[in-house]
Write an enzyme that holds these catalytic residues in place. Sequence first.
Site, PDB file in Angstrom:
ATOM      1  N   GLU A  36       0.827  -1.202   0.000  1.00 34.37           N
ATOM      2  CA  GLU A  36       0.000   0.000   0.000  1.00 34.37           C
ATOM      3  C   GLU A  36       0.864   1.256   0.000  1.00 34.37           C
ATOM      4  OE1 GLU A  36      -1.111  -2.914   1.611  1.00 34.37           O
ATOM      5  OE2 GLU A  36      -2.246  -2.884  -0.253  1.00 34.37           O
ATOM      6  N   TRP A  43       4.372 -10.872   2.249  1.00 41.18           N
ATOM      7  CA  TRP A  43       4.196 -10.812   3.702  1.00 41.18           C
ATOM      8  C   TRP A  43       3.443 -12.014   4.270  1.00 41.18           C
ATOM      9  CZ3 TRP A  43      -1.026 -10.240   5.039  1.00 41.18           C
ATOM     10  CH2 TRP A  43      -1.886  -9.831   4.002  1.00 41.18           C
ATOM     11  N   ASN A  51      -0.633  -7.733  -3.873  1.00 40.96           N
ATOM     12  CA  ASN A  51      -1.277  -6.887  -4.891  1.00 40.96           C
ATOM     13  C   ASN A  51      -0.265  -6.019  -5.638  1.00 40.96           C
ATOM     14  OD1 ASN A  51      -1.247  -5.360  -2.193  1.00 40.96           O
ATOM     15  ND2 ASN A  51      -1.629  -3.717  -3.635  1.00 40.96           N
ATOM     16  N   ASP A  97      -7.502  -5.793  -4.957  1.00 41.55           N
ATOM     17  CA  ASP A  97      -6.579  -5.995  -3.831  1.00 41.55           C
ATOM     18  C   ASP A  97      -6.598  -7.435  -3.320  1.00 41.55           C
ATOM     19  OD1 ASP A  97      -4.616  -5.222  -1.936  1.00 41.55           O
ATOM     20  OD2 ASP A  97      -6.163  -5.042  -0.405  1.00 41.55           O
TER      21      ASP A  97
END
Lengths: 596, 596
Positions: free
Chosen positions: B195, B261, B279, B321
Amino acid sequence: MKNQFLTAALFVGSFLGMAGVAGANDELQKAIDNPANWAIQTGDYANQRYSKLDQINKDNVGDMNVAWTFSTGVLRGHEGSPLVLGDTMFVHTPFPNNVYALDLNNDGAIKWIYEPKQNPDTIPVMCCDTVYRGVAVADGKVFLHQADTTLVALDAETGKVVWSVKNGDPAKGETNTATVLPVKDKVIVGISGGEFGVRGSVTAYNMSDGSLAWRGYSMGPDSDILVDPEKTTHLGKPVGKDSGLNTWQGDQWKIGGGTTWGWYSYDPEANLVYYGSGNPSTWNPTQRPGDNRWSMTIFARDVDTGMAKWVYQMTPHDEWDFDGINEMILSEQEVDGQMRKVLVHFDRNGFGYTMDRITGELLVAEKFDPAVNWATHVDKETGRPQVVAEFSTEQNGEDVNSEGICPAALGSKDQQPAAYSPDTKLHYVPTNHVCMDYEPFKVSYTAGQPYVGATLSMYPPKGETHMGNFIAWDAGTGKIKWSNPEQFSVWSGALATAGGVVFYGTLEGYLKAVDADTGKELYKFKTPSGIIGNVMTYEHGGKQFVGVLSGIGGWAGIGLAAGLTDPQAGLGAVGGYAALHNYTRLGGQLTVFAVN
Amino acid sequence: MKNQFLTAALFVGSFLGMAGVAGANDELQKAIDNPANWAIQTGDYANQRYSKLDQINKDNVGDMNVAWTFSTGVLRGHEGSPLVLGDTMFVHTPFPNNVYALDLNNDGAIKWIYEPKQNPDTIPVMCCDTVYRGVAVADGKVFLHQADTTLVALDAETGKVVWSVKNGDPAKGETNTATVLPVKDKVIVGISGGEFGVRGSVTAYNMSDGSLAWRGYSMGPDSDILVDPEKTTHLGKPVGKDSGLNTWQGDQWKIGGGTTWGWYSYDPEANLVYYGSGNPSTWNPTQRPGDNRWSMTIFARDVDTGMAKWVYQMTPHDEWDFDGINEMILSEQEVDGQMRKVLVHFDRNGFGYTMDRITGELLVAEKFDPAVNWATHVDKETGRPQVVAEFSTEQNGEDVNSEGICPAALGSKDQQPAAYSPDTKLHYVPTNHVCMDYEPFKVSYTAGQPYVGATLSMYPPKGETHMGNFIAWDAGTGKIKWSNPEQFSVWSGALATAGGVVFYGTLEGYLKAVDADTGKELYKFKTPSGIIGNVMTYEHGGKQFVGVLSGIGGWAGIGLAAGLTDPQAGLGAVGGYAALHNYTRLGGQLTVFAVN
């Protein structure tokens, strides 16, 4: 100004008092009398912390298990306990003093939440961790006395604010950690800040609207301290005129401490409320010659007017920070072959006092920790402790380190409340077994700044390694019946039950159950964090539960709670408690137990 | 620069690899093989989260009780689980990522504490709460990968730092939430920050000294992404030259996401490590035309060199996402009458994939939540999902609110790991049952600033009120065997055991045990706070224990964790989860269960 508003307040107070007495108090008394509830922090008005519930008893307490749990969402020291009234449990937290109403019919789901917004600047003004000893419920309201001294009445069904009033000013060092006492149509509240030169007072607000009923200071003019020079007695003798002034030098009484952050008891028959006042300010005795009345004093005040019926100063001219705020437990005891209506008080100074609670006569004063050495004994006639010169921090003088004083400043017992069982006639007392070095020094007063004037270090008595005992005490004779050693101070409040079991928590985090007769350990369980909360019990759906808050902190746990890495840092050294790091971390959890 | 250091690193890596393979890996493999331990976050290298322990089983799990508890001293979301190796339990916390070694021989007393000092500026750069999915232990060291991407090796006996290395830079939005995979002589680590426009990579450090072994990016030149254009395959076909560049416009790949992650699996026989990438950045698909390889991709990489053997992109050109980082569970499954060495993966996009883990062949791709509507199916030949135009946020266009897309951005399942039982041949999957509105908008990149480009709101599927299911899945056929509805997403990792019991936690805070065959609830207990941790089990002193961390938070619990009062506030709206306020508060506790 003070006199005017007091006069007005007294008038309003007694008027509303007469109008409202019945309702609120009867309702609360009924709730207290129903052993299914834990309706008040102290278990009952007598502060006995005794429950008639006996489903959990000596025979089956060993089979106890955790029934459910609840995280409060707040870390640091969790003192006090949840309340249960009917199907609702009320849980409080340390600063910021959140309140949760939990639905016992729905696995503790949250009915409402009250999260006050408080200025975090209050935190550093709180002497010994951000603790709060819990809410009270009466008259359909939950009474929350916030750290910043805002007293809030919440609708018990919805959590909405009904009224709120400010009792003090944190900018002057005035804060709150104590619960309130709802009694008749009033809510009686104390104040903290003895380490900031606050002048202690007790205030009664009218339950209905938060208006002031009366306020009695610990020191100052008679009209401030609400004594009658002729009628108010000290060990049977009238206190005389200006008793709250004439044992102070100059204006020192105005910043004289005697704060009122402990527990409150109430005798409905005598219409008296009992509590103790804290240390005189500063901790440096040389700066305040005289007995410093009425710091370190047990007060018996009329609930309606606030007038003191009698007082008793346990530690005149304190030299050790032995606040007198610990709870007064009301019961009947045989003393010297006679049944007496007594008040039993385990003081920070290490003496267990038994007094006639109607007359204020001193019946028994004996050491409840054999380590106590600062005084040889209490003279029953004068009520004065006989101080040992070696341990007199004043006689040794300013800037001299007095070594090996027992108990330490946090006392042979602090606020952690004892329990009393009418079955065994014994008091069950969580105690500290700690000594100290104490070095007083000159300090000057600035409003809102620490006004301490002494440095400390604390450690177990010489040649010993344990720092606490959980004891059973015979208040009629002033003797220890049995004593269980604990590695650390027992900083949790005790609970006695009709099941013949006594419960308490330890700083490592154990909830323990012991045999009320012998002290034999019957059960222990490691809760998430160290326990400084008070054990309570209730019944729901026909089943008995035992609950306790975990969350290490308080004075004994301040090293962990405030993240001090230097064991000598912070107010009142916590050296001896540094080993707590090996057992527990910060927390904030309720653990509820039951026998399956 | 990158190329040079990678070449050097590869050389050092393979050299040390050969020297050190035996020692560390054998030792860890032995620890994993002993069911008394819970030696690795994922239970084993196959990520099965299955224990051979059967002392707690279908017949007696209903008699389970809480054995002991431990407060971590930290609030907010507690993901991951404790580890147990022999007599020691290792417990981690969210930011600041404390690590505690507890002595199981002494009621969980603390053997050592490691409390890293991390810059709190890292917190706002963490996308979805300050979670951390736990430490790993190998080679006598505890590996802690801090939020600020510092990878620390601690002496497992003392907690002292052996070495530390910085894997990324929080100032650029690079953080960590994942555990590490200790395999052979290496520690394999991922990175967060999709993000924030971070370019994802996986890095292997040498266990002995923290030196870099290899690093494989998710996108960029072949030398960066460690693919061989001819030998690395995608569904059986070579990926070809510049596969990590030619589906990107201009330099967008440099800020292209594909972070790493999630969880890592390892097949010792194939010498492959498996994981998925996240993403593509930004969330606004219009800003990054093309398939955006290799975001949203399953990687199978050689452990020694990092070279990719095969890849499979599940969601080309993501518009929702749907990070592909969820775990890969390795097992053997009968598919179309043939036993295959498979990898099973429950993707955020709502499809459960069964792949031949050696060849990368796609065997099964079926919806594991009936609500999934963004794609009709996955074409087995091309591997491409067939997108439904109505739910294509790109086709609907920038600044248009696409409504009713299922699943929501947090997927039909997020990182919360599933379990697999070789006894029942079923996968047990904690799922989200949530849909969303999604409105993409243009966003520009600034290093270290959010680079999101979409607003969301999330809610249960139309006409339904529950937001989660706990399901049993047949990966050979791609069918749901049974499904238990839950009020909220099941955000806890599951545990399957030889006792025929499957465990998981709920956001309200319940630990639940269900029958592995039927899903029937056999036990539940309300822990202190909402559970987003993963259930683990171990044996000590001949007794089986089940443990889980409580502590509401993570993406689903971010509203509570970050104290958002506006249910639409924060990254990825959390509207549907606002009702969590009625059930639980923040916490951080370990609860350990046993049958008495």
